[in-house]
Write an enzyme that holds these catalytic residues in place. Sequence first.
Site, PDB file in Angstrom:
ATOM      1  N   ASP A  68       0.814  -1.216   0.000  1.00 38.13           N
ATOM      2  CA  ASP A  68       0.000   0.000   0.000  1.00 38.13           C
ATOM      3  C   ASP A  68       0.847   1.266   0.000  1.00 38.13           C
ATOM      4  O   ASP A  68       0.700   2.130   0.881  1.00 38.13           O
ATOM      5  CB  ASP A  68      -0.942   0.012   1.207  1.00 38.13           C
ATOM      6  N   GLU A  87     -11.165   0.848  -3.445  1.00 43.90           N
ATOM      7  CA  GLU A  87     -10.580   1.265  -2.170  1.00 43.90           C
ATOM      8  C   GLU A  87      -9.300   2.046  -2.427  1.00 43.90           C
ATOM      9  O   GLU A  87      -8.920   2.309  -3.567  1.00 43.90           O
ATOM     10  CB  GLU A  87     -10.276   0.034  -1.307  1.00 43.90           C
TER      11      GLU A  87
END
Length: 540
Positions: A26, A198
């Site tokens: 991420d 997301e």
Amino acid sequence: MPTVRSLGWSSMTVFANPVLPGMYPDPSVCRVGDTFYLANSSFEYFPGLPLHSSTDLVTWTPLGHAIDRTGQAGLLDLAGVPDSGGLYAPTLRHHDGLFFLACTVVGGAADASFFLTTTDPAGPWSDPVFLEGARGIDPTVFFHEGRVWWAGCRLVEPGAYPGQTEIWLRELDPVAGRLFGQEHILWNGAVAGAVWAEGPHLFAHDGWIYLLAAEGGTERNHAVSVARSRSVTGPYVGNPGNPILSHRQLGATASVQNVGHADLVEAGDGSWWALALGVRSRAGGHVLGRETFLAPVAWESGWPVVNPGAGRLGERGSTPFTSADAPTPAELHDTFPVGPLAAHWLGVRGPVPGAHTSAAELHLEPPAPPAPDPAGSTSAPRPATRTPAAFLGYRLRHPDVRAGLRLVLPYPGVTAGLALRQSENFGLRIELAHAPAGWTATAIARADGADTVLGSVPLDPVAPGSLLDLTAELSAAGVAFTVTVAGETRVVAVTDAALLTTERAGGFVGTVVGPFVSGEPGHPVTVTGFDYVPTASATP
């Protein structure tokens, strides 16, 4: 702050992907002057939210962690999170001399979004500021025309299909630490039926506001999509060419898979770059976790194009920048110098009590059994463990590597060893233990919460105070465990690495390796060295 150098096209830095190997998922990136700063998820591990800096987008220098104090960990309730819970998908931004880090803690007493601030990304960072009403995960912060916006991702309730999410937006007062004003629903992702739009990030470019999002779940169908609007609050229209980055079309034999969750950054020369996560797959699984990859970005017809002409992550590439930093050595030889424990060591859900260095040795003490929850307690249940153990983990960063430690024979009531941890319920380890028949070295596989002995080697006679070496070697053939006593090396067991893969164990993390102890408290184990040596090459 690190020393920086001017950007220019007179020289370049060649790179091999991933640019940040090991469990660094991420990625979120921002630039201040000529220096790039990177933040990554850390889930249940402490210290949390690792930070790096670079002047070339390739050579990343560790700066420390945003969550590195017990007080911060307590406020976030890391002790209560499950495996692959904890600190999810941060966003790192800089505005008006201040760094902002937005994040979510998942799986504690309650999921909560928060932000941290600092003037120096090397720390110290503030305590977390929690935001009421910031439901969901993967928040981002966006500074635009004198206003501050907060966006996040949450499940649609009720959704048109399982896993449908929406990206929402509200205005943020960073001084008061609160959201205010009208809520806006920005996007549900590019593809109807795709799960988990997301990881949103917002950018301003050429009169447009761009919304970048991950989509498809952080597995084989992961992808990066983008939409744009003339206004921060929308409406947003998706790129007709979505997704702009994915490896899902390459199939099960692709060496790099699960590509998604990207962040974009503009360099000082006007070039644009993407940092995204991906996994290196071998024999149908990956053990290192999700790693950080780099790709160039071009703008065509008002839309970002990742790695033009290829459309996927390259194995190698170059940036037109020079580096002011030395590359991180591939090998680690930790002899535990006196002082604070090195930041590359990770504890599970918090600092490891009783772990300290003294006279170039690591002392690791078995923890006391946890106290039972009071009758009628309404707190979140704590994660179950096989037995109370103290463990320190170092991220596996190479698919072919030898990791080993040297330790003093422990007290008979203590078990000590070297563990490859994927989660509480999955992993491999080699341990020293004393039984009525004497000392043994035993290799153990843990799957679905149950232990299976893979092999055992008797060690007696071995004298108290003897030094022993425990080694795990990972390769395409699997994992080989050995023990060395008095110069004699013996193979304890050879097994495959399937239990270390996310495909078998589930979750979102990679494998970490390091020493552990359990047994009678008050009898610390002495570790005199830890070695991590890639066996195939010194490159990722």
